[in-house]
Design an enzyme around this catalytic site. Structure first.
Site, PDB file in Angstrom:
ATOM      1  CB  CYS A  90      -0.947   0.007   1.197  1.00 50.73           C
ATOM      2  SG  CYS A  90      -1.994  -1.448   1.214  1.00 50.73           S
TER       3      CYS A  90
ATOM      4  CG  HIS B 107      -3.205   3.307   2.336  1.00 48.32           C
ATOM      5  ND1 HIS B 107      -3.704   2.971   1.091  1.00 48.32           N
ATOM      6  CD2 HIS B 107      -3.244   2.168   3.079  1.00 48.32           C
ATOM      7  CE1 HIS B 107      -4.031   1.685   1.103  1.00 48.32           C
ATOM      8  NE2 HIS B 107      -3.760   1.182   2.293  1.00 48.32           N
TER       9      HIS B 107
ATOM     10  CG  ASN C 278      -6.529  -1.043   1.374  1.00 48.95           C
ATOM     11  OD1 ASN C 278      -5.849  -0.607   0.455  1.00 48.95           O
ATOM     12  ND2 ASN C 278      -6.010  -1.542   2.481  1.00 48.95           N
TER      13      ASN C 278
HETATM   14  N1  COA Z   1     -17.852  -9.122   9.629  1.00 53.48           N
HETATM   15  C1  COA Z   1     -18.236  -9.399  10.886  1.00 53.48           C
HETATM   16  N2  COA Z   1     -17.370  -9.716  11.860  1.00 53.48           N
HETATM   17  C2  COA Z   1     -16.078  -9.764  11.539  1.00 53.48           C
HETATM   18  C3  COA Z   1     -15.601  -9.490  10.238  1.00 53.48           C
HETATM   19  C4  COA Z   1     -16.559  -9.187   9.267  1.00 53.48           C
HETATM   20  N3  COA Z   1     -16.221  -8.902   7.995  1.00 53.48           N
HETATM   21  N4  COA Z   1     -14.261  -9.610  10.235  1.00 53.48           N
HETATM   22  C5  COA Z   1     -13.883  -9.931  11.471  1.00 53.48           C
HETATM   23  N5  COA Z   1     -14.977 -10.035  12.278  1.00 53.48           N
HETATM   24  C6  COA Z   1     -15.031 -10.378  13.690  1.00 53.48           C
HETATM   25  C7  COA Z   1     -13.791 -11.110  14.183  1.00 53.48           C
HETATM   26  O1  COA Z   1     -13.909 -12.477  13.908  1.00 53.48           O
HETATM   27  C8  COA Z   1     -13.823 -10.783  15.646  1.00 53.48           C
HETATM   28  O2  COA Z   1     -14.743 -11.622  16.251  1.00 53.48           O
HETATM   29  P1  COA Z   1     -14.462 -12.200  17.752  1.00 53.48           P
HETATM   30  O3  COA Z   1     -14.390 -10.971  18.625  1.00 53.48           O
HETATM   31  O4  COA Z   1     -15.659 -13.057  18.003  1.00 53.48           O
HETATM   32  O5  COA Z   1     -13.183 -12.932  17.656  1.00 53.48           O
HETATM   33  C9  COA Z   1     -14.366  -9.354  15.703  1.00 53.48           C
HETATM   34  O6  COA Z   1     -15.037  -9.161  14.436  1.00 53.48           O
HETATM   35  C10 COA Z   1     -13.311  -8.290  15.865  1.00 53.48           C
HETATM   36  O7  COA Z   1     -12.248  -8.553  14.941  1.00 53.48           O
HETATM   37  P2  COA Z   1     -10.983  -7.632  14.874  1.00 53.48           P
HETATM   38  O8  COA Z   1     -10.078  -8.163  13.808  1.00 53.48           O
HETATM   39  O9  COA Z   1     -10.426  -7.430  16.237  1.00 53.48           O
HETATM   40  O10 COA Z   1     -11.670  -6.251  14.367  1.00 53.48           O
HETATM   41  P3  COA Z   1     -11.032  -4.857  14.161  1.00 53.48           P
HETATM   42  O11 COA Z   1     -11.772  -3.841  14.920  1.00 53.48           O
HETATM   43  O12 COA Z   1      -9.524  -4.886  14.305  1.00 53.48           O
HETATM   44  O13 COA Z   1     -11.342  -4.568  12.617  1.00 53.48           O
HETATM   45  C11 COA Z   1     -10.149  -4.602  10.519  1.00 53.48           C
HETATM   46  C12 COA Z   1     -10.837  -5.442  11.614  1.00 53.48           C
HETATM   47  C13 COA Z   1      -9.544  -5.554   9.510  1.00 53.48           C
HETATM   48  C14 COA Z   1     -11.211  -3.755   9.853  1.00 53.48           C
HETATM   49  C15 COA Z   1      -9.064  -3.702  11.136  1.00 53.48           C
HETATM   50  O14 COA Z   1      -8.274  -4.448  12.008  1.00 53.48           O
HETATM   51  C16 COA Z   1      -8.162  -3.040  10.123  1.00 53.48           C
HETATM   52  O15 COA Z   1      -8.581  -2.156   9.412  1.00 53.48           O
HETATM   53  N6  COA Z   1      -6.885  -3.418  10.145  1.00 53.48           N
HETATM   54  C17 COA Z   1      -5.821  -2.714   9.428  1.00 53.48           C
HETATM   55  C18 COA Z   1      -5.939  -2.770   7.970  1.00 53.48           C
HETATM   56  C19 COA Z   1      -4.761  -2.039   7.412  1.00 53.48           C
HETATM   57  O16 COA Z   1      -4.465  -0.934   7.764  1.00 53.48           O
HETATM   58  N7  COA Z   1      -4.009  -2.670   6.597  1.00 53.48           N
HETATM   59  C20 COA Z   1      -2.750  -2.053   6.240  1.00 53.48           C
HETATM   60  C21 COA Z   1      -2.774  -1.433   4.959  1.00 53.48           C
HETATM   61  S1  COA Z   1      -3.360  -2.511   3.744  1.00 53.48           S
END
Ligand code: COA
Length: 330
Positions: free
Chosen positions: A113, A254, A284
């Site tokens: 990214c 980004h 993204n």
């Molecule tokens: N729909 C519903 N629930 C979902 C889900 C979805 N699409 N994806 C994950 N979950 C669930 C998980 O399984 C977890 O469940 P649990 O609590 O029962 O284990 C819960 O939601 C929380 O997951 P978590 O991964 O802790 O959520 P989060 O708040 O961190 O959000 C992202 C997930 C991916 C949106 C976030 O972590 C993110 O944006 N990460 C960085 C991405 C990024 O910057 N990448 C770098 C550049 S590419």
């Protein structure tokens, strides 16, 4: 000789994939996706549309808007993690050929990214050293080709598209790219990874059955490093260049997650008018996300010559980068 950011162009594929459609594919909800990411929809290339085709369309616009002919471009750098072909030929070679630019120097870079900022840094050095006069930099991604649409933790995040810019020589200091920072830390390499297909796990029946050719992400861990690193990076580049955040006209981060953008914007005490947001409609798009966002701003008539932009990116690798640039386009 200075390097200036002469133009911006982008291409957004027509097909839209909404959160409601994703609800039918995996166990997720529109509400969860919007709350955790800010994403409402993303665009997806059609089967016949390749990463290079999108890069060509963005590149054509960027060359035209720079007021140049194709024959004026003497190098092409494409940042992508979803190339037309793994290993070779490079997508930049294909873009260059499809644009009718041959023979010019063209190559791909892999910085996920952060790719567009890495490409900008290389182009700046080429121009400042006198190696090339006009470098076309492209961030192009068909992420739908490496996204696992059975994995709800990643498939809701990504979209396709391309953006491009011409970095050209100028003797006007006021048009010069002020600064570009890039960095990386391979100790976090497993946070965002496409495990299969390389020398570590060559393609086999097993890698295919285990879905090893798709992107895998440790979302929450990546999120935390992203907020910390991006905030430090923008504070550093502004401090080094003695620029106050309030003097930034456009902060173009980004577009990975609205919550990350908000956290960095808040750390700099930026007003919402300073922050460019497109994550809700494109998701993204990795290396294409910053130039696509910049192009939106340009096409809405809000990006004018001389206005100061702050770019900031973070991605797989892990990699990061920031840039301070006056827009030198018309
Ligand atoms: N729909 C519903 N629930 C979902 C889900 C979805 N699409 N994806 C994950 N979950 C669930 C998980 O399984 C977890 O469940 P649990 O609590 O029962 O284990 C819960 O939601 C929380 O997951 P978590 O991964 O802790 O959520 P989060 O708040 O961190 O959000 C992202 C997930 C991916 C949106 C976030 O972590 C993110 O944006 N990460 C960085 C991405 C990024 O910057 N990448 C770098 C550049 S590419």
């Amino acid at each position: 000789m200075y390097a200036s950011f002469k133009s911006i162009g982008a291409y957004i594929p027509e097909k839209v994939l909404t959160n409601e459609e994703l609800e039918k594919m995996v166990d997720t909800s529109d509400e969860w996706i919007i709350k955790r990411t800010g994403i409402k929809e993303r665009h997806i290339a059609d089967d016949s549309e390749l990463t290079s085709d999108m890069g060509v369309k963005a590149g054509e616009l960027a060359i035209k808007r720079a007021g140049l002919q194709k024959s004026d471009i003497d190098a092409v750098i494409c940042a992508t993690i979803s190339p037309d072909h793994f290993c070779m030929p490079s997508t930049a070679n294909l873009i260059s050929h499809k644009l009718g630019l041959n023979p010019v120097t063209s190559f791909d870079i892999s910085a996920a990214c952060t790719g567009f900022i890495y490409a900008l840094n290389i182009a700046k050095s080429f121009v400042e050293s006198g190696s090339f006069k006009n470098v076309l930099i492209v961030g192009a991604e068909k992420l739908s080709s490496i996204v696992d649409y059975t994995d709800r933790t990643t498939c809701i995040l990504f979209g396709d598209g391309a953006g491009a810019a011409v970095i050209g020589a100028t003797d006007k200091k006021e048009d010069a790219v002020i600064d570009v920072h890039t960095g990386a830390d391979g100790s976090y390499s497993d946070y965002l990874i496409t495990p299969g297909g390389g020398s570590a796990e060559p393609c086999s029946l097993e890698t295919i059955e285990n879905r090893r050719h798709y992107m895998k992400m440790q979302g929450n861990a990546t999120f935390k490093v992203a907020v910390k690193t991006l905030t430090k990076d923008v504070i550093d580049i502004l401090g080094k260049n003695e620029i106050d955040p309030k003097d930034i006209k456009h902060f173009i981060p980004h577009q990975a997650n609205y919550r990350i953008i908000k956290a960095v914007g808040d750390a700099l005490k930026l007003d919402s008018e300073q922050v460019v947001l497109t994550v809700h409609k494109y998701g993204n798009t990795s290396s294409a996300s910053i130039p696509m966002a910049m192009n939106d701003l340009y096409e809405s008539g809000k990006l004018k010559n001389g206005e100061l932009m702050l770019l900031d990116a973070f991605g797989g690798g892990l990699t990061w980068g920031s840039a301070l640039i006056p827009f030198a386009g018309k």
